[in-house]
Design a protein around this motif. Structure first.
Motif, PDB file in Angstrom:
ATOM      1  N   GLU A  27      -3.383  -7.276   0.197  1.00 32.16           N
ATOM      2  CA  GLU A  27      -3.004  -6.787  -1.129  1.00 32.16           C
ATOM      3  C   GLU A  27      -1.518  -6.472  -1.108  1.00 32.16           C
ATOM      4  O   GLU A  27      -1.058  -5.665  -0.300  1.00 32.16           O
ATOM      5  CB  GLU A  27      -3.800  -5.543  -1.508  1.00 32.16           C
ATOM      6  N   ASN A  28      -0.771  -7.134  -1.979  1.00 31.21           N
ATOM      7  CA  ASN A  28       0.684  -6.974  -2.013  1.00 31.21           C
ATOM      8  C   ASN A  28       1.305  -7.178  -0.631  1.00 31.21           C
ATOM      9  O   ASN A  28       2.246  -6.502  -0.240  1.00 31.21           O
ATOM     10  CB  ASN A  28       1.084  -5.609  -2.567  1.00 31.21           C
ATOM     11  N   LEU A 154      -3.183  -8.748  -5.791  1.00 25.57           N
ATOM     12  CA  LEU A 154      -1.896  -8.231  -6.213  1.00 25.57           C
ATOM     13  C   LEU A 154      -2.126  -7.038  -7.126  1.00 25.57           C
ATOM     14  O   LEU A 154      -2.753  -7.168  -8.174  1.00 25.57           O
ATOM     15  CB  LEU A 154      -1.117  -9.315  -6.957  1.00 25.57           C
ATOM     16  N   LYS A 158       1.961  -1.575  -8.335  1.00 26.44           N
ATOM     17  CA  LYS A 158       2.868  -1.351  -7.223  1.00 26.44           C
ATOM     18  C   LYS A 158       3.975  -2.400  -7.164  1.00 26.44           C
ATOM     19  O   LYS A 158       5.117  -2.084  -6.844  1.00 26.44           O
ATOM     20  CB  LYS A 158       2.085  -1.354  -5.911  1.00 26.44           C
ATOM     21  N   SER A 159       3.615  -3.652  -7.431  1.00 18.52           N
ATOM     22  CA  SER A 159       4.604  -4.722  -7.350  1.00 18.52           C
ATOM     23  C   SER A 159       4.075  -5.961  -8.068  1.00 18.52           C
ATOM     24  O   SER A 159       2.864  -6.174  -8.121  1.00 18.52           O
ATOM     25  CB  SER A 159       4.893  -5.056  -5.879  1.00 18.52           C
ATOM     26  N   THR A 162       3.980 -10.680  -4.187  1.00 19.52           N
ATOM     27  CA  THR A 162       3.233 -10.487  -2.948  1.00 19.52           C
ATOM     28  C   THR A 162       3.497 -11.627  -1.979  1.00 19.52           C
ATOM     29  O   THR A 162       3.717 -12.777  -2.388  1.00 19.52           O
ATOM     30  CB  THR A 162       1.720 -10.378  -3.220  1.00 19.52           C
TER      31      THR A 162
END
Length: 222
Positions: A27-28, A154, A158-159, A162
């Motif tokens: 994740e990310n 993703l 947070k972002s 990735t």
């Protein structure tokens, strides 16, 4: 599968580990880890309802590394039921599934596609005065590392970018515009929105559009 002579201790009860499993996804760009272990005892002095335990991590936890080998020697500590990232310490099931009060997960070794983990802490059993709240537990087990893991999530909170693997990245585009479209969609409306993204490989960009139906809704919603 469990290794021979692995044990799980809950207060004064010693169980034999019968099953150990390990799941993970990215994740990310970070590894999310899901350890899981079952144990049983044949001690006739132990009540039947206390004769087996299941320790697991319900939602996984972020290791903040992207390479499995980098996990060796890492220690993850929960001083309470949840850590600063709102990740739970784990769950123990004896009669019922209960959240742990605290816990420590230590990656002792990684070799031959197997990971050895020590997991200790305080569990809530609620069986009697001896096995009630904050019961100490401790186990060390070895689980096979899954091969060919191809799940990448993703978290757009947070972002929007990735890492998939070395020199390969995925980045979402126009997420604000996408969110505006979401406000106009009801549960009964067919999803016909295209979510644009780009693939970056060795600094070269490739633009794509992806069908919303194929994307994890909860993961992408921002």
């Amino acid at each position: 599968m469990a290794q021979q002579n692995e044990t799980f201790t809950l207060a004064d009860i010693v169980y034999d580990v019968t099953y150990a499993d390990l799941g993970y996804h990215f994740e990310n760009g970070n590894i999310i880890l899901y350890p899981d272990v079952d144990a049983e005892t044949e001690d006739e002095n132990v009540d039947y309802d206390m004769s087996s335990v299941h320790l697991y991590h319900n939602n996984g936890f972020c290791t903040h590394v992207s390479d499995l080998q980098a996990l060796k020697g890492k220690k993850f500590v929960w001083e309470s039921t949840y850590n600063e990232n709102d990740e739970e310490a784990g769950c123990l099931c004896v009669q019922e599934h209960e959240l742990l009060s605290s816990g420590t997960i230590e990656i002792l070794d990684i070799q031959n596609n197997h990971m050895t983990i020590r997991w200790s802490g305080l569990a809530n059993v609620y069986w009697n005065e001896t096995y009630g709240a904050d019961v100490p537990f401790d186990t060390t087990f070895t689980a096979e590392i899954p091969q060919d893991v191809a799940v990448y999530q993703l978290d757009a909170y947070k972002s929007t970018k990735t890492k998939i693997y070395d020199n390969l990245y995925l980045e979402l585009l126009n997420l604000d515009t996408f969110n505006d479209h979401l406000k106009q969609i009801s549960d009964d409306t067919p999803w016909n929105i295209k979510l644009p993204f780009k693939i970056i490989y060795f600094d070269k960009e490739y633009l794509e559009k992806y069908c919303l139906k194929q994307i994890n809704w909860n993961t992408l919603q921002h």
